[in-house]
Motif scaffolding. Structure first.
Motif, PDB file in Angstrom:
ATOM      1  N   GLY A  21      -3.201  10.543   9.025  1.00  0.00           N
ATOM      2  CA  GLY A  21      -3.237  11.100   8.261  1.00  0.00           C
ATOM      3  C   GLY A  21      -1.938  11.118   6.314  1.00  0.00           C
ATOM      4  N   SER A  22      -1.078  10.518   6.609  1.00  0.00           N
ATOM      5  CA  SER A  22      -0.486   9.603   5.592  1.00  0.00           C
ATOM      6  C   SER A  22      -0.991   8.370   5.106  1.00  0.00           C
ATOM      7  N   ALA A  23      -1.955   7.104   6.166  1.00  0.00           N
ATOM      8  CA  ALA A  23      -2.403   6.175   6.288  1.00  0.00           C
ATOM      9  C   ALA A  23      -3.577   6.766   5.437  1.00  0.00           C
ATOM     10  N   ARG A  24      -4.630   7.425   5.507  1.00  0.00           N
ATOM     11  CA  ARG A  24      -5.887   7.764   4.519  1.00  0.00           C
ATOM     12  C   ARG A  24      -5.160   8.191   3.833  1.00  0.00           C
ATOM     13  N   ALA A  25      -4.388   9.252   3.481  1.00  0.00           N
ATOM     14  CA  ALA A  25      -3.690   9.646   1.937  1.00  0.00           C
ATOM     15  C   ALA A  25      -3.316   8.509   0.701  1.00  0.00           C
ATOM     16  N   VAL A  26      -2.894   7.238   1.598  1.00  0.00           N
ATOM     17  CA  VAL A  26      -2.330   6.553   0.667  1.00  0.00           C
ATOM     18  C   VAL A  26      -3.839   5.231   0.469  1.00  0.00           C
ATOM     19  N   ALA A  27      -4.610   5.434   1.906  1.00  0.00           N
ATOM     20  CA  ALA A  27      -5.876   4.395   1.255  1.00  0.00           C
ATOM     21  C   ALA A  27      -6.891   5.268   0.338  1.00  0.00           C
ATOM     22  N   THR A  28      -6.257   6.439   0.128  1.00  0.00           N
ATOM     23  CA  THR A  28      -7.478   7.676  -1.545  1.00  0.00           C
ATOM     24  C   THR A  28      -6.341   7.199  -3.019  1.00  0.00           C
ATOM     25  N   ALA A  29      -4.919   7.135  -2.910  1.00  0.00           N
ATOM     26  CA  ALA A  29      -4.559   6.943  -3.696  1.00  0.00           C
ATOM     27  C   ALA A  29      -4.010   5.897  -4.318  1.00  0.00           C
ATOM     28  N   LEU A  30      -4.271   4.887  -3.365  1.00  0.00           N
ATOM     29  CA  LEU A  30      -4.968   3.247  -3.365  1.00  0.00           C
ATOM     30  C   LEU A  30      -5.886   3.190  -4.361  1.00  0.00           C
ATOM     31  N   ALA A  31      -6.838   3.544  -3.909  1.00  0.00           N
ATOM     32  CA  ALA A  31      -8.270   3.104  -4.196  1.00  0.00           C
ATOM     33  C   ALA A  31      -7.751   4.125  -6.067  1.00  0.00           C
ATOM     34  N   GLU A  32      -7.426   5.272  -5.890  1.00  0.00           N
ATOM     35  CA  GLU A  32      -7.542   5.829  -6.822  1.00  0.00           C
ATOM     36  C   GLU A  32      -6.324   5.479  -8.592  1.00  0.00           C
ATOM     37  N   LEU A  33      -5.251   4.879  -7.826  1.00  0.00           N
ATOM     38  CA  LEU A  33      -4.260   4.533  -9.240  1.00  0.00           C
ATOM     39  C   LEU A  33      -4.879   2.508  -8.953  1.00  0.00           C
ATOM     40  N   ALA A  50       3.372 -12.475   4.235  1.00  0.00           N
ATOM     41  CA  ALA A  50       2.636 -11.332   4.329  1.00  0.00           C
ATOM     42  C   ALA A  50       1.398 -12.073   3.962  1.00  0.00           C
ATOM     43  N   PRO A  51       0.831 -12.610   3.886  1.00  0.00           N
ATOM     44  CA  PRO A  51      -0.227 -13.123   3.179  1.00  0.00           C
ATOM     45  C   PRO A  51      -1.135 -13.230   4.752  1.00  0.00           C
ATOM     46  N   LEU A  52      -0.394 -13.951   5.272  1.00  0.00           N
ATOM     47  CA  LEU A  52      -1.160 -13.368   7.040  1.00  0.00           C
ATOM     48  C   LEU A  52      -1.954 -12.341   7.598  1.00  0.00           C
ATOM     49  N   ALA A  53      -1.501 -11.582   6.836  1.00  0.00           N
ATOM     50  CA  ALA A  53      -2.046  -9.967   7.352  1.00  0.00           C
ATOM     51  C   ALA A  53      -3.873 -10.351   6.858  1.00  0.00           C
ATOM     52  N   ALA A  54      -4.201 -11.219   6.580  1.00  0.00           N
ATOM     53  CA  ALA A  54      -5.740 -10.836   5.721  1.00  0.00           C
ATOM     54  C   ALA A  54      -6.582 -12.007   6.677  1.00  0.00           C
ATOM     55  N   ALA A  55      -5.510 -12.702   6.965  1.00  0.00           N
ATOM     56  CA  ALA A  55      -5.704 -14.186   7.729  1.00  0.00           C
ATOM     57  C   ALA A  55      -7.161 -14.077   8.867  1.00  0.00           C
ATOM     58  N   GLN A  56      -7.965 -14.905   9.204  1.00  0.00           N
ATOM     59  CA  GLN A  56      -9.083 -13.896  10.352  1.00  0.00           C
ATOM     60  C   GLN A  56      -7.769 -13.923  11.241  1.00  0.00           C
ATOM     61  N   ARG A  91      -3.019  -4.404   3.565  1.00  0.00           N
ATOM     62  CA  ARG A  91      -4.565  -4.713   3.501  1.00  0.00           C
ATOM     63  C   ARG A  91      -4.886  -4.533   2.584  1.00  0.00           C
ATOM     64  N   TRP A  92      -5.642  -3.736   1.409  1.00  0.00           N
ATOM     65  CA  TRP A  92      -5.423  -2.971   0.267  1.00  0.00           C
ATOM     66  C   TRP A  92      -4.824  -3.719  -0.660  1.00  0.00           C
ATOM     67  N   ALA A  93      -3.606  -4.651  -1.224  1.00  0.00           N
ATOM     68  CA  ALA A  93      -3.359  -4.888  -1.943  1.00  0.00           C
ATOM     69  C   ALA A  93      -3.853  -6.459  -1.457  1.00  0.00           C
ATOM     70  N   LEU A  94      -4.147  -6.893  -0.369  1.00  0.00           N
ATOM     71  CA  LEU A  94      -3.983  -8.588  -0.087  1.00  0.00           C
ATOM     72  C   LEU A  94      -6.062  -8.913  -0.051  1.00  0.00           C
ATOM     73  N   ASP A  95      -6.754  -7.699   0.353  1.00  0.00           N
ATOM     74  CA  ASP A  95      -8.079  -7.370  -0.030  1.00  0.00           C
ATOM     75  C   ASP A  95      -9.047  -7.056  -1.338  1.00  0.00           C
ATOM     76  N   HIS A  96      -7.348  -6.911  -2.423  1.00  0.00           N
ATOM     77  CA  HIS A  96      -7.974  -6.796  -3.704  1.00  0.00           C
ATOM     78  C   HIS A  96      -7.604  -7.754  -4.771  1.00  0.00           C
ATOM     79  N   GLY A  97      -6.925  -8.760  -3.934  1.00  0.00           N
ATOM     80  CA  GLY A  97      -5.970  -9.242  -4.716  1.00  0.00           C
ATOM     81  C   GLY A  97      -4.798  -8.766  -5.682  1.00  0.00           C
ATOM     82  N   ARG A  98      -4.372  -8.495  -5.213  1.00  0.00           N
ATOM     83  CA  ARG A  98      -3.158  -7.362  -5.800  1.00  0.00           C
ATOM     84  C   ARG A  98      -1.426  -8.111  -5.473  1.00  0.00           C
ATOM     85  N   GLU A  99      -0.667  -8.428  -6.429  1.00  0.00           N
ATOM     86  CA  GLU A  99       0.835  -8.490  -5.487  1.00  0.00           C
ATOM     87  C   GLU A  99       1.372  -7.999  -4.631  1.00  0.00           C
ATOM     88  N   VAL A 100       1.771  -8.205  -3.864  1.00  0.00           N
ATOM     89  CA  VAL A 100       2.285  -7.143  -2.554  1.00  0.00           C
ATOM     90  C   VAL A 100       3.903  -8.046  -2.413  1.00  0.00           C
TER      91      VAL A 100
END
Length: 732
Positions: A21-33, A50-56, A91-100
């Motif tokens: 439930g928190s994960a869905r709420a975070v995804a919604t909040a990050l998309a809004e913010l 941290a960048p390895l989280a988006a690696a194949q 993953r949201w930060a890495l997929d959108h090229g934001r600093e994490v």
């Protein structure tokens, strides 16, 4: 208090760790913010990986691992699953090229503090609020009370207000205050940047103290973090398992049903129906009848239960109850399978090839792939045929890993037999084995070199008995350089060893190496030379070692004698057998030897054909005469009868001697000897004890062992029948 302070750039998203439930709420909040910087609760050392989280190849569940370089066993895991809010934010930060970045007390400090100070038991504030509201599932409360009532950032405003209320009047322990001071330090650094929006994803409990308007002074935070000891650390990612998610983790949060939480996060609609379909598929694979109509009925029952309980929608308790009632016919046996396979599961995550790994772990990974071994969190049974080269190589790998204390594979053999071309193993990969590999990397960069170094270290510290076992272990691991070193040390220490018992303990494992070395295509001639010298020393010193020892030492010696006997029997070498039996003859004829040892020596000589039944019977008769010490006689009898019961069944003369002694012992003394006798006969099977009883029944005490028992007209059968149940109980 608001989750977003007015005219401020910081948005604090208080979450429950591993909460879908928190994960869905975070995804919604990050998309809004759409923040420029995302800060996530965790040690700052994870920033580098941290960048390895988006690696194949990165496949949750995984865990960030931070360990002390000089002491790898001092480590912390930070698990993340698909449904973890931290993973969603990363993953949201890495997929959108934001600093994490990660914010928490640095691991180079926390790993040291873990040994220096105690902290209070971690609090799960969302579970606390759920229980106060009468909910048994925090995620269901979160959805019912928060997600279904609030939308967007309002969810986190409500959580922040609730946490602020919970913390009123509460003084955290020192470790928590230091953690929160370190979090604020990272947040202050982010505020100095030009980012217009900063999102902070942290445990709900910490949310109120990360609102900038509520910050204490920077000097106060610096004072909490001043002069703390540090250690050198390294960080990486390691595969995690769904089973480990159910335990307390680096976040201080464990979940009981990770499989269910994964389903809640990934199933966007028809959550209950999709889950019960999965249960039906599982039960059908186990050959249990589950119809489509039963699944529909189970869904309806779950919905009805939620209405009766005034719940807006079915939760896990309603789903499980309807599953057991409808799909499992009310039985809890299939439900155990559902719990193991679906509620928890056996998912093993994966990490990309470029993940930082110690050379030893890379060598294991390459060897595993070469040998076509699958890394799995589920137990796998593996049968090996050592005549096949690939299977032999697998066996060598498993034995080498056991030497390195990395028990990926554990032997499933139920016996000590080594003379077959078959081995059985059970494989199960556990996340903590990653730490074990890091610890073992101090011995070498490859599995063979590290195992060789471990053997060399153990050789320097081991006594003779340990060295003999190490010989066997080194042979099965196929470490020829290490084997020659162990044998040299064994030969040298055996020459200086005056304790015969330590030499005796070395015989059986070395005999197995010599006898079954050909199974592994190993040259064991050097083992034969060392073994011959050890047996020769044993035969010289055995009679003296068996003289004037107490009962406990006598039993230990009896076990060692049996071990040497088994080893000599494995070798089937006439010369060694002759000198060994000569030593046993000296023990059998020597005065002052405990009965349990002397009796065992006579039995072994009888089995070897060096004594006939008449000679053995005479010795037994003398030991069991009324003039002999009854306790010594009982020990002699125990040693003599150890092993197969066929001796008493097929040699009536020996059975009669035992019977006459047992019936002639004084009543009070017999009570004292009874436990010894019962222990002796307890080693026989029920069939053997029954045969002995029948033979005793046919003994005629007047006519001899071969006669028939004469009728006793003076016997009171009524009184005798009272003791029959007790005797039968003793003979079972």
């Amino acid at each position: 208090m608001s989750g977003v302070t007015r005219d401020d750039r910081v948005h604090v998203l208080g979450i429950r760790h591993h909460g879908p439930g928190s994960a869905r709420a975070v995804a919604t909040a990050l998309a809004e913010l759409n923040p420029q910087i995302v800060l996530i609760e965790g040690p700052p050392e994870l920033d580098a990986v941290a960048p390895l989280a988006a690696a194949q190849g990165m496949r949750p569940p995984v865990a960030g691992l931070v360990y002390a370089v000089d002491a790898p066993s001092t480590a912390n895991f930070y698990p993340m699953a698909v449904f973890s809010p931290e993973w969603v934010a990363l993953r949201w930060a890495l997929d959108h090229g934001r600093e994490v970045r990660f914010l928490d007390l640095p691991a180079n400090v926390s790993l040291v503090l873990a040994d220096e100070e105690e902290s209070e038991a971690p609090m799960d504030p969302i579970r606390t609020l759920a229980e106060a509201a009468g909910f048994d599932d925090p995620e269901r409360w979160w959805e019912d009370a928060v997600e279904l009532r609030y939308h967007g950032l309002d969810i986190f405003h409500a959580v922040l207000d609730a946490m602020h209320t919970l913390r009123e009047g509460h003084v955290p322990d020192l470790r928590t205050r230091r953690r929160e001071a370190a979090m604020r330090r990272v947040l202050r650094a982010a505020l100095r940047s030009e980012a217009s929006t900063i999102a902070v994803v942290c445990g709900a409990w910490h949310a109120p103290v990360l609102v900038p308007s509520a910050f204490p002074t920077q000097a106060a935070d610096s004072a909490l973090l001043k002069n703390l000891r540090t250690t050198k650390v390294a960080a990486t990612w390691v595969p995690w398992t769904s089973t480990r998610l159910a335990r307390m983790s680096g976040y201080g949060a464990g979940i009981e049903s990770p499989g269910w939480y994964h389903h809640l996060f990934t199933a966007r609609d028809q959550v209950v129906g999709r889950w019960l379909v999965r249960v039906a598929h599982l039960l059908r694979r186990e050959h249990l009848d589950v119809s489509s109509a039963a699944v529909i009925e189970a869904v309806r029952l779950a919905q009805a239960l939620s209405v009766l309980r005034n719940r807006p929608h079915p939760g896990l308790p309603e789903v499980l109850e309807s599953c057991q009632a409808v799909l499992c016919g009310g039985s809890d046996v299939p439900m155990r399978l559902v719990a193991r396979k679906l509620l928890v599961g056996d998912i093993l995550g994966g990490v990309p090839r470029e993940t930082p790994m110690v050379p030893l772990a890379r060598d294991l990974d390459a060897t595993r792939k070469r040998l076509r071994l699958k890394q799995s969190a589920a137990q796998q049974d593996l049968d090996l045929d050592l005549r096949t080269q690939s299977h032999l190589d697998r066996s060598k790998l498993f034995h080498r890993l056991l030497l390195l204390e990395v028990p990926w594979a554990e032997s499933a053999e139920t016996s000590r037999t080594k003379g077959t071309f078959r081995e059985s193993w059970t494989l199960e990969w556990k996340p903590e084995l990653e730490v074990a590999l890091i610890e073992a990397s101090g011995f070498g960069t490859t599995i063979p070199s590290a195992a060789t170094a471990v053997v060399a270290q153990r050789t320097a510290e081991a006594d003779i008995a340990e060295l003999s076992t190490l010989v066997e272990t080194t042979l099965t691991a196929d470490l020829p350089v290490a084997l020659s070193g162990v044998l040299a040390a064994l030969d040298e220490r055996a020459a200086r060893q005056h304790d015969i018992t330590r030499l005796m303990a070395a015989v059986e494992p070395m005999a197995r190496v010599r006898r079954y070395g050909n199974v592994r295509r190993a040259d064991t001639e050097l083992v034969q030379r060392v073994l011959t010298g050890i047996v020769t020393r044993i035969t010289v010193g055995l009679p003296a070692a068996c003289t004037a020892v107490d009962e406990e030492a006598g039993r230990e010696l009896r076990e060692l004698i049996d071990g040497v006997q088994r080893g000599i029997g494995l070798l089937d070498q006439r010369e060694l057998r002759a000198v060994w039996l000569s030593a046993l003859r000296s023990v059998a004829d020597r005065l002052g030897v405990p009965g349990i040892i002397a009796g065992r020596a006579v039995r072994l000589l009888l089995d070897a054909g060096l004594l006939d039944v008449t000679d053995a019977g005479g010795r037994l008769s003398r030991q069991l005469s009324m003039a002999s010490d009854a306790t010594q006689a009982a020990g002699w009898l125990e040693g003599f009868l150890s092993g197969e019961a066929a001796l008493l069944v097929h040699e009536p003369e020996l059975l009669e001697i035992v019977d006459q002694w047992a019936t002639g012992v004084d009543a009070e003394l017999f009570d004292h000897l009874l436990p010894l006798l019962r222990r002796t006969f307890a080693e026989f099977t029920a069939t053997e004890r029954r045969d002995i009883g029948l033979r005793v029944k046919r003994i005629d005490r007047g006519a001899g062992a071969s006669g028939i028992r004469s009728d006793d007209t003076t016997l009171d059968h009524e009184r005798a029948s009272l003791v029959v149940p007790g005797i039968l109980e003793l003979l079972r």
